[in-house]
Design a protein around this motif. Structure first.
Motif, mmCIF file in Angstrom:
data_model
loop_
_atom_site.group_PDB
_atom_site.id
_atom_site.type_symbol
_atom_site.label_atom_id
_atom_site.label_comp_id
_atom_site.label_asym_id
_atom_site.label_seq_id
_atom_site.Cartn_x
_atom_site.Cartn_y
_atom_site.Cartn_z
ATOM 1 N N THR A 160 0.778 -1.282 -0.046
ATOM 2 C CA THR A 160 0.172 0.131 -0.035
ATOM 3 C C THR A 160 0.808 1.237 0.040
ATOM 4 O OG1 THR A 160 -1.739 -1.237 1.275
ATOM 5 C CG2 THR A 160 -1.885 1.385 1.204
ATOM 6 N N GLY A 161 0.560 2.094 -0.808
ATOM 7 C CA GLY A 161 1.247 3.726 -1.011
ATOM 8 C C GLY A 161 0.525 4.534 -0.597
ATOM 9 N N THR A 162 0.811 5.637 0.239
ATOM 10 C CA THR A 162 -0.043 6.857 0.505
ATOM 11 C C THR A 162 0.873 7.904 0.404
ATOM 12 O OG1 THR A 162 0.266 6.453 2.829
ATOM 13 C CG2 THR A 162 -1.774 5.536 1.590
ATOM 14 N N GLY A 163 0.361 9.126 -0.158
ATOM 15 C CA GLY A 163 1.117 10.382 0.001
ATOM 16 C C GLY A 163 0.370 11.692 -0.165
ATOM 17 N N THR A 164 0.921 12.782 0.269
ATOM 18 C CA THR A 164 0.389 13.868 0.089
ATOM 19 C C THR A 164 1.292 15.086 -0.553
ATOM 20 O OG1 THR A 164 1.153 14.743 2.219
ATOM 21 C CG2 THR A 164 -1.125 13.656 1.912
ATOM 22 N N GLY A 165 1.059 16.080 -1.016
ATOM 23 C CA GLY A 165 1.790 17.275 -1.567
ATOM 24 C C GLY A 165 2.474 16.826 -2.975
ATOM 25 N N GLY A 166 3.045 17.852 -3.243
ATOM 26 C CA GLY A 166 3.695 18.107 -4.711
ATOM 27 C C GLY A 166 5.323 17.511 -5.021
ATOM 28 N N ALA A 167 5.958 17.055 -3.584
ATOM 29 C CA ALA A 167 7.317 16.741 -3.861
ATOM 30 C C ALA A 167 7.535 15.442 -4.551
ATOM 31 C CB ALA A 167 7.637 16.483 -2.612
ATOM 32 N N TYR A 168 8.304 15.079 -5.354
ATOM 33 C CA TYR A 168 8.769 13.892 -5.864
ATOM 34 C C TYR A 168 8.634 12.792 -4.929
ATOM 35 C CZ TYR A 168 10.084 16.952 -9.564
ATOM 36 O OH TYR A 168 10.067 18.039 -10.640
ATOM 37 N N GLY A 219 5.317 24.263 -6.761
ATOM 38 C CA GLY A 219 4.389 23.184 -6.679
ATOM 39 C C GLY A 219 5.165 21.886 -5.855
ATOM 40 N N ARG A 220 6.601 22.080 -5.951
ATOM 41 C CA ARG A 220 7.424 20.721 -5.680
ATOM 42 C C ARG A 220 8.023 21.059 -4.335
ATOM 43 N NH1 ARG A 220 5.597 16.651 -8.667
ATOM 44 N NH2 ARG A 220 5.798 17.103 -10.874
ATOM 45 N N ASN A 221 7.321 22.016 -3.368
ATOM 46 C CA ASN A 221 8.008 22.483 -2.294
ATOM 47 C C ASN A 221 7.903 21.566 -1.300
ATOM 48 O OD1 ASN A 221 6.626 25.839 -3.109
ATOM 49 N ND2 ASN A 221 8.808 24.911 -3.461
ATOM 50 N N THR A 222 6.773 20.790 -1.183
ATOM 51 C CA THR A 222 6.364 19.945 0.438
ATOM 52 C C THR A 222 5.713 18.555 -0.137
ATOM 53 O OG1 THR A 222 4.129 20.704 0.719
ATOM 54 C CG2 THR A 222 5.963 21.972 1.635
ATOM 55 N N GLY A 223 5.991 17.699 0.692
ATOM 56 C CA GLY A 223 5.012 16.356 0.534
ATOM 57 C C GLY A 223 5.410 15.315 1.379
ATOM 58 N N SER A 224 4.920 14.412 1.318
ATOM 59 C CA SER A 224 4.761 13.077 2.361
ATOM 60 C C SER A 224 4.577 11.779 1.605
ATOM 61 C CB SER A 224 4.204 13.186 3.781
ATOM 62 O OG SER A 224 2.691 12.983 3.286
ATOM 63 N N PHE A 225 5.086 10.861 2.097
ATOM 64 C CA PHE A 225 4.984 9.455 1.427
ATOM 65 C C PHE A 225 4.921 8.358 2.314
ATOM 66 C CE2 PHE A 225 6.161 5.632 -1.043
ATOM 67 C CZ PHE A 225 4.901 5.592 -2.001
ATOM 68 N N ALA A 226 4.293 7.246 2.082
ATOM 69 C CA ALA A 226 4.415 6.133 3.281
ATOM 70 C C ALA A 226 4.250 4.800 2.267
ATOM 71 C CB ALA A 226 3.570 5.958 4.205
ATOM 72 N N ILE A 227 4.859 3.807 2.744
ATOM 73 C CA ILE A 227 4.645 2.531 2.147
ATOM 74 C C ILE A 227 4.488 1.545 3.224
ATOM 75 C CG2 ILE A 227 7.128 1.728 1.985
ATOM 76 C CD1 ILE A 227 6.338 0.584 -0.801
ATOM 77 N N SER A 228 3.575 0.436 3.090
ATOM 78 C CA SER A 228 3.490 -0.557 3.983
ATOM 79 C C SER A 228 3.309 -1.780 3.044
ATOM 80 C CB SER A 228 1.937 -0.400 4.640
ATOM 81 O OG SER A 228 1.828 -1.565 5.741
ATOM 82 N N ALA A 229 4.247 -2.863 3.509
ATOM 83 C CA ALA A 229 4.424 -3.862 2.742
ATOM 84 C C ALA A 229 4.384 -5.246 3.663
ATOM 85 C CB ALA A 229 5.795 -3.943 2.275
ATOM 86 N N ASN A 230 3.625 -6.330 3.185
ATOM 87 C CA ASN A 230 3.481 -7.493 4.226
ATOM 88 C C ASN A 230 3.786 -8.700 2.897
ATOM 89 O OD1 ASN A 230 1.918 -8.648 6.610
ATOM 90 N ND2 ASN A 230 1.496 -9.891 4.726
ATOM 91 N N ILE A 231 4.797 -9.416 3.238
ATOM 92 C CA ILE A 231 5.317 -10.640 2.572
ATOM 93 C C ILE A 231 5.010 -11.908 3.427
ATOM 94 C CG2 ILE A 231 7.171 -11.566 1.362
ATOM 95 C CD1 ILE A 231 8.609 -8.841 1.296
ATOM 96 N N ASP A 232 3.935 -12.614 2.948
ATOM 97 C CA ASP A 232 3.535 -13.884 3.408
ATOM 98 C C ASP A 232 4.086 -14.864 2.575
ATOM 99 O OD1 ASP A 232 1.716 -15.399 5.486
ATOM 100 O OD2 ASP A 232 0.548 -15.865 3.520
ATOM 101 N N LEU A 233 4.827 -15.928 3.444
ATOM 102 C CA LEU A 233 5.402 -16.997 2.829
ATOM 103 C C LEU A 233 4.706 -18.309 3.214
ATOM 104 C CD1 LEU A 233 9.090 -16.058 3.248
ATOM 105 C CD2 LEU A 233 7.901 -15.918 1.222
#
Length: 333
Positions: A160-168, A219-233
């Motif tokens: 799952t990926g989530t983010g805000t703002g215009g930063a790369y 438009g590229r001044n601020t931002g945030s990003f988060a990732i959540s990963a679950n690997i089930d074997l």
């Protein structure tokens, strides 16, 4: 050579190259702990314009932190602030931060789960739109680890990926194999799942995020990003939990991956209270037991080893009621 199999259901995810590879057993320990396992976080603020612009960053990113497949959660974080100034009260205020975590149950022949997260934010805001500077705030996280699979296993990767703002921003999960890799790219609004059959042998896991904010780009001044990963074997042929109210009358055992067949048993309670037991594999009837046939206590249910299987028993009781029991199995190849 058999192809590395995969199934996917993804929104906003990019699936990278998945090379063909063998599934032959590779000699390895019965229990193989994760190695070369680190959590890295990075945050930095500086100036890209040069000239009369002077940056005043603070601190330096910390060392990596080790993690292991012992079930404990390891968390690592870092933040940095600073400014870029130029003559004429031209000031860009900057900040960046990174936080990452990982936990894993023991990796080896048994079912296991790796969970990893990464969260980054960055800000580079000038006090004037006509700034001559280009303040640059960046941050990244990286969870890495290597381990050995003693046998082929199914890996279900949920991202799952989530983010805000215009930063790369960006992020991904990668599973490295001797002859290829499974690569899932996450965006600011993405969620998806991929299931792949991993061969026995060496496996590398990497979960990364990054962000770049620029004071000199509108438009590229601020931002945030988060990732959540679950690997089930899960081992090949592994069975799910049994569901249904008929568990007291019919039981489904392990799957034999040499043949693909599934063992089943009719209980003593069924012999006393059941009028009929109908058994299906993937919707197709494979056994119908009633009368004296209910005395047969064990069954072998045929199923193609290369396919997943769902087995269901429908039990008609002597009192007129009907109950079912169901169990699903992963493919063997």
């Amino acid at each position: 050579m058999k192809r590395l199999l995969f199934r996917r259901s993804a929104v906003g995810l990019a699936l990278g190259a998945l090379a063909a590879t063998g599934l032959a057993s590779v000699p390895s320990p019965a229990q193989a702990a994760v190695s070369n396992a680190w959590v890295n976080v990075y945050a930095d603020v500086h100036d890209d314009a040069g000239g009369s612009c002077v940056a005043t960053p603070t601190g330096s990113s910390p060392s990596d932190v080790a993690w292991s497949d012992n079930g404990l959660t390891v968390t690592h974080s870092y933040a940095e602030t600073g400014t870029v100034t130029a003559p004429g009260n031209d000031v860009t205020t900057m900040s960046s931060s990174a936080t990452s975590s990982v936990s894993s149950t023991p990796l080896g022949a048994a079912p296991a789960t790796i969970k990893a997260t990464g969260s980054v934010s960055a800000s580079a805001v000038p006090n004037t739109p006509a700034t001559v500077c280009d303040g640059h705030a960046s941050a990244s996280t990286d969870v890495d680890g290597d381990f050995v699979l003693p046998q082929p296993m199914w890996a279900t990767v949920t991202v799952t990926g989530t983010g805000t703002g215009g930063a790369y921003t960006g992020g991904y999960v990668e599973i490295d194999l001797p002859d290829g890799s499974l690569y899932l790219q996450a965006t600011k609004r993405s969620q998806g799942t991929v299931t792949a059959l991993l061969p026995a042998g060496s496996v590398g896991v990497s979960v990364e995020t990054w962000i770049d904010a620029y004071g000199g780009e509108a438009g590229r001044n601020t931002g945030s990003f988060a990732i959540s990963a679950n690997i089930d074997l899960q081992p090949v042929g592994a069975g799910s939990a049994v569901s249904g109210k008929g568990k007291a009358y019919a039981q489904f055992g392990a799957r034999d991956c040499a043949t693909g067949n599934i063992s089943a048993a009719i209980t003593k309670k069924a012999k006393k209270k059941a009028k009929q037991v109908l058994v299906k594999v993937n919707g197709a009837k494979v056994a119908k037991l009633k009368g004296k046939k209910l005395k047969k206590r064990t069954l072998v249910l045929p199923a193609a080893p290369g396919s997943a299987a769902e087995v269901t028993a429908t039990i008609k009781l002597k009192n007129g009621k009907k109950v079912t029991v169901t169990r699903s199995y992963l493919a063997c190849s």
